[in-house]
Design a protein around this motif. Structure first.
Motif, PDB file in Angstrom:
ATOM      1  N   LEU A  55       8.160  -1.207  27.812  1.00 43.44           N
ATOM      2  CA  LEU A  55       8.212  -1.916  26.526  1.00 43.44           C
ATOM      3  C   LEU A  55       7.062  -1.483  25.619  1.00 43.44           C
ATOM      4  O   LEU A  55       7.241  -1.340  24.401  1.00 43.44           O
ATOM      5  N   ASN A  60      11.385  -0.089  21.263  1.00 42.61           N
ATOM      6  CA  ASN A  60      12.535  -0.072  20.355  1.00 42.61           C
ATOM      7  C   ASN A  60      13.737   0.644  20.949  1.00 42.61           C
ATOM      8  O   ASN A  60      14.880   0.292  20.657  1.00 42.61           O
ATOM      9  N   LEU A  63      15.319  -1.464  24.151  1.00 48.40           N
ATOM     10  CA  LEU A  63      16.129  -2.643  23.818  1.00 48.40           C
ATOM     11  C   LEU A  63      17.381  -2.301  23.001  1.00 48.40           C
ATOM     12  O   LEU A  63      18.153  -3.180  22.639  1.00 48.40           O
ATOM     13  N   GLN A  64      17.593  -1.011  22.709  1.00 49.21           N
ATOM     14  CA  GLN A  64      18.728  -0.583  21.878  1.00 49.21           C
ATOM     15  C   GLN A  64      19.963  -0.314  22.751  1.00 49.21           C
ATOM     16  O   GLN A  64      19.857  -0.230  23.978  1.00 49.21           O
ATOM     17  N   TYR A  65      21.126  -0.170  22.113  1.00 50.65           N
ATOM     18  CA  TYR A  65      22.317   0.344  22.805  1.00 50.65           C
ATOM     19  C   TYR A  65      21.992   1.694  23.417  1.00 50.65           C
ATOM     20  O   TYR A  65      21.111   2.417  22.945  1.00 50.65           O
TER      21      TYR A  65
ATOM     22  N   LEU B  36      24.650   0.429  15.150  1.00 50.95           N
ATOM     23  CA  LEU B  36      23.437  -0.044  15.821  1.00 50.95           C
ATOM     24  C   LEU B  36      22.661  -1.029  14.959  1.00 50.95           C
ATOM     25  O   LEU B  36      22.504  -0.822  13.756  1.00 50.95           O
ATOM     26  N   PRO B  37      22.126  -2.071  15.581  1.00 48.30           N
ATOM     27  CA  PRO B  37      21.161  -2.916  14.879  1.00 48.30           C
ATOM     28  C   PRO B  37      19.908  -2.084  14.568  1.00 48.30           C
ATOM     29  O   PRO B  37      19.671  -1.062  15.210  1.00 48.30           O
ATOM     30  N   ASN B  38      19.130  -2.536  13.623  1.00 52.89           N
ATOM     31  CA  ASN B  38      17.883  -1.849  13.303  1.00 52.89           C
ATOM     32  C   ASN B  38      16.830  -2.191  14.360  1.00 52.89           C
ATOM     33  O   ASN B  38      16.492  -3.358  14.547  1.00 52.89           O
ATOM     34  N   PRO B  39      16.314  -1.180  15.055  1.00 52.38           N
ATOM     35  CA  PRO B  39      15.346  -1.482  16.129  1.00 52.38           C
ATOM     36  C   PRO B  39      14.064  -2.139  15.611  1.00 52.38           C
ATOM     37  O   PRO B  39      13.358  -2.797  16.390  1.00 52.38           O
ATOM     38  N   ALA B  40      13.800  -1.989  14.304  1.00 51.80           N
ATOM     39  CA  ALA B  40      12.636  -2.682  13.741  1.00 51.80           C
ATOM     40  C   ALA B  40      12.774  -4.189  13.919  1.00 51.80           C
ATOM     41  O   ALA B  40      11.785  -4.922  13.866  1.00 51.80           O
ATOM     42  N   PHE B  42      13.828  -5.670  16.689  1.00 54.20           N
ATOM     43  CA  PHE B  42      13.766  -6.120  18.087  1.00 54.20           C
ATOM     44  C   PHE B  42      12.427  -6.813  18.382  1.00 54.20           C
ATOM     45  O   PHE B  42      11.365  -6.290  18.059  1.00 54.20           O
ATOM     46  N   VAL B  44      10.038  -6.958  20.481  1.00 57.95           N
ATOM     47  CA  VAL B  44       9.523  -6.275  21.673  1.00 57.95           C
ATOM     48  C   VAL B  44       8.383  -7.066  22.336  1.00 57.95           C
ATOM     49  O   VAL B  44       8.411  -7.321  23.549  1.00 57.95           O
ATOM     50  N   VAL B  47       9.578 -10.268  23.971  1.00 56.18           N
ATOM     51  CA  VAL B  47      10.315  -9.988  25.206  1.00 56.18           C
ATOM     52  C   VAL B  47       9.334  -9.649  26.325  1.00 56.18           C
ATOM     53  O   VAL B  47       9.512 -10.068  27.475  1.00 56.18           O
ATOM     54  N   SER B 234      23.334  -9.453  21.275  1.00 52.74           N
ATOM     55  CA  SER B 234      22.981  -8.065  20.942  1.00 52.74           C
ATOM     56  C   SER B 234      22.451  -7.922  19.520  1.00 52.74           C
ATOM     57  O   SER B 234      21.571  -7.101  19.278  1.00 52.74           O
ATOM     58  N   LYS B 235      22.977  -8.705  18.585  1.00 54.97           N
ATOM     59  CA  LYS B 235      22.566  -8.534  17.197  1.00 54.97           C
ATOM     60  C   LYS B 235      21.439  -9.487  16.800  1.00 54.97           C
ATOM     61  O   LYS B 235      20.851  -9.322  15.745  1.00 54.97           O
ATOM     62  N   ALA B 238      18.619  -8.328  21.277  1.00 56.83           N
ATOM     63  CA  ALA B 238      18.634  -6.874  21.460  1.00 56.83           C
ATOM     64  C   ALA B 238      19.824  -6.469  22.324  1.00 56.83           C
ATOM     65  O   ALA B 238      20.109  -7.118  23.342  1.00 56.83           O
ATOM     66  N   PRO B 239      20.500  -5.379  21.940  1.00 51.65           N
ATOM     67  CA  PRO B 239      21.698  -4.961  22.669  1.00 51.65           C
ATOM     68  C   PRO B 239      21.424  -4.361  24.042  1.00 51.65           C
ATOM     69  O   PRO B 239      22.285  -4.412  24.925  1.00 51.65           O
ATOM     70  N   ASN B 371      21.118   0.584  10.053  1.00 50.48           N
ATOM     71  CA  ASN B 371      20.230   1.466  10.813  1.00 50.48           C
ATOM     72  C   ASN B 371      19.687   2.622   9.973  1.00 50.48           C
ATOM     73  O   ASN B 371      19.400   3.692  10.512  1.00 50.48           O
TER      74      ASN B 371
END
Lengths: 393, 393
Positions: A55, A60, A63-65, B36-40, B42, B44, B47, B234-235, B238-239, B371
């Motif tokens: 992590l 980033n 935790l993504q697809y 994809l969701p935007n990893p910004a 997540f 992190v 988690v 997921s959305k 996090a996915p 994304n």
């Protein structure tokens, strides 16, 4: 509203073990019924460190697809381990990461089985496989297990009566029986299957948990691309992470990937990354050695308590690894009846019936030793012996 | 060996989007193709903290096998959120935790669909649902989407021709179209379905990502037990953790649990525990607010760039939430042809074809805005406009 469920659901029973386990909720009960690894063997701190690392370094992405096939370095690791441990040359693209090896069974059924297709299983056989494959409405044919593996004569006989698409088996420390196929038995089975179109599905969740004797070659050594391998991290890292894999040749893998994508897109990527980090930062062989030392003590204790307390008419296996042993009552006695008596004496096990396709009132039972202390094993076997004596004497 | 795959695999295509995404590996390409969701967005660090906490406090359980239904406190949390956000009274035992909501589709297909059963889908429809349900070889019937939801006349017409077992739909910020059903439309659909045996499967992965307007009641408000709900973390978390759920009445849930157990025993328990800890230790509504603020900017940017650059013959939706918008070229032009031109100009999207059951050469396309940065959205839409002008002028 009148709901019409799919025909396939008529073939699948509510888990028998689930019902059995209800008895074991009572803390007075000593349970040999479950199939759980010993949580004392879980590398909790190491998993913590691995999680922090992935992590911190790559949160980033972690935790993504991700891809349907699974994390490539993890697949490479598995391929390398096949080479090192079993001398098998596997391309990482022949490996698909699944939600435990149970999902491997679902995917194999999905891509291969039409209704009424013939398939072969061991007798007794792994309950989870019976459940997973029942969904696809095949015709089950079974081949009895002997002490050193498949009953070859029965295998030849059954192959005269049907044309199986696959043969599902657990050649190492089988669930439920605890037996392991000898090298000679494997070779004989392979020679017979070579003349058929049956794919051998070798499920090997316990293979690394050997505490006596020497490893025996994988069926893939003899069958090559005609074997599909199922593997799992559940017994060597931890089952809560739900990480297993399928290893199959490309022609099959292409279909498996399509089926996996339709089923759930991909396996939990967070867990895949944590498990991979754990594997490269730690000495897994050393960890496995600790697990097998623990399980050997528990197995030895159960075997010696059985020798001490069980009436001698009761036979039982002496597994060289894995998590289970298998006991057989004298003919004519039902392990389901024994279960009722035993549960009143606060000891539980799994009666044999659910491990057979079409038998009721069997005289066999499965005992798990990995999730009990030695004290509980002694006390539990003592109670069970009393129940057995109550039934058969 | 001659491998005969199951008939069902003849109906399922290798993912079209998977092929499309190969174009986007080139870093020069601006991609609106993925989903994809935007990893910004997540969480992190949070988690990380949640993981430490659950492993410190309860590591041996967190890494063990668990129940098929899923972690009860997580199911209670979801039930409470349904009450708070949608006014729906749900028993936690009516919730099953799945590997993302994609697995929900597989399980619903498994328990409900026989070969050739009629089912209804939106047109255009969610590709993942088409893929998952194809495995069960149903007869697909489609109902076109209008700006405010289902085309009611078409729904009435199609119900004269078939007897669907289920109607799968994404009423909020639909994938691929971005449209949302109005309350009136939902009520009309529900009134029509009340006279049938069709279960409405409401998939709602984006429902919490509303940045304009007011929430609309769930179809379950109108249909009660005749609706199955699919949800996802997921959305909003996090996915990579692959956590979704199905909400269905008990009669259906009993079958779903059997199918889930046969499919993979249970959903990743480690992820379930981490997600639950994250949810109770953080203000998820505040976190969702941050996501929607981010996505609103990206959506506003794409909508205004489309207004600025696209030829006016091209129509497009203006979603009130979610991750996608949908553009329609003038009749007679193929978005697949546009894709070829556009990819030479280093911009990618998903052509409409895979979102239809039986149409080729469609004039529609899906654009994802979540994304990309605003700069990339501007530059990408500019490039895409040039490609469109090259095609249609």
């Amino acid at each position: 509203m009148n709901i019409q469920f799919a025909d396939r659901m008529g073939n699948v029973q509510k888990s028998f073990i689930r019902e059995i386990l209800k008895v074991t909720v009572n803390p007075q009960v000593i349970s040999f019924a479950g199939g759980l690894p010993n949580p004392a063997s879980f590398p909790v701190e190491e998993v913590q460190k691995a999680t922090q690392k992935v992590l911190n370094d790559d949160g980033n992405n972690v935790l993504q697809y991700s891809t349907t096939e699974g994390y490539l370095p993890l697949r490479q690791y598995i391929a390398q381990r096949y080479l090192k441990k079993k001398g098998l040359i596997i391309d990482p693209d022949e490996i698909l990461i699944t939600n435990g090896s149970q999902q491997g069974l679902d995917l194999i059924g999905k891509i291969l089985l039409n209704k009424n297709d013939d398939i072969l299983l061991e007798e007794p056989g792994y309950l989870g496989a019976i459940q997973a494959l029942s969904i696809f409405e095949p015709k089950f044919h079974t081949v009895p297990l002997l002490d050193d593996g498949i009953d070859i004569n029965s295998l030849e006989e059954v192959l005269k009566r049907c044309t199986p698409k696959l043969f599902y088996a657990v050649p190492n420390f089988q669930n439920p029986s605890g037996i392991t196929y000898s090298a000679q038995n494997r070779e004989s089975v392979a020679n017979i299957l070579k003349n058929t179109n049956a794919i051998f599905v070798e499920d090997d969740p316990y293979g690394e948990l050997r505490f006596i004797g020497e490893d025996v070659p994988s069926m893939k050594t003899y069958l090559g691309d005609n074997a599909i391998l199922l593997g799992s991290f559940s017994k060597i890292i931890a089952p809560g992470m739900r990480l297993g894999w399928i290893c199959a040749k490309r022609e099959i893998m292409e279909k498996l990937i399509i089926a996996k994508q339709a089923s759930d897109l991909h396996t939990n990527y967070f867990s895949q990354r944590v498990a991979y980090q754990y594997l490269i930062d730690n000495d897994i062989d050393n960890h496995i050695k600790k697990i097998t030392e623990l399980y050997k003590k528990q197995r030895d204790c159960m075997v010696s308590m059985i020798e001490k307390y069980f009436p001698e008419e009761v036979k039982s296996t002496k597994p060289e690894g894995g998590m289970f042993l298998w006991a057989t009552l004298p003919q004519g006695f039902s392990s389901l009846e024994l279960f009722d008596i035993a549960s009143k004496q606060n000891v539980a096990f799994v009666p044999g019936d659910p491990f057979y396709i079409n038998k009721k009132g069997t005289n066999t039972l499965r005992l798990n030793y990995t999730n009990s202390t030695e004290d509980k094993i002694e006390e539990g076997i003592k109670r069970l012996s009393e129940a057995i004596i109550g039934l058969i004497k």
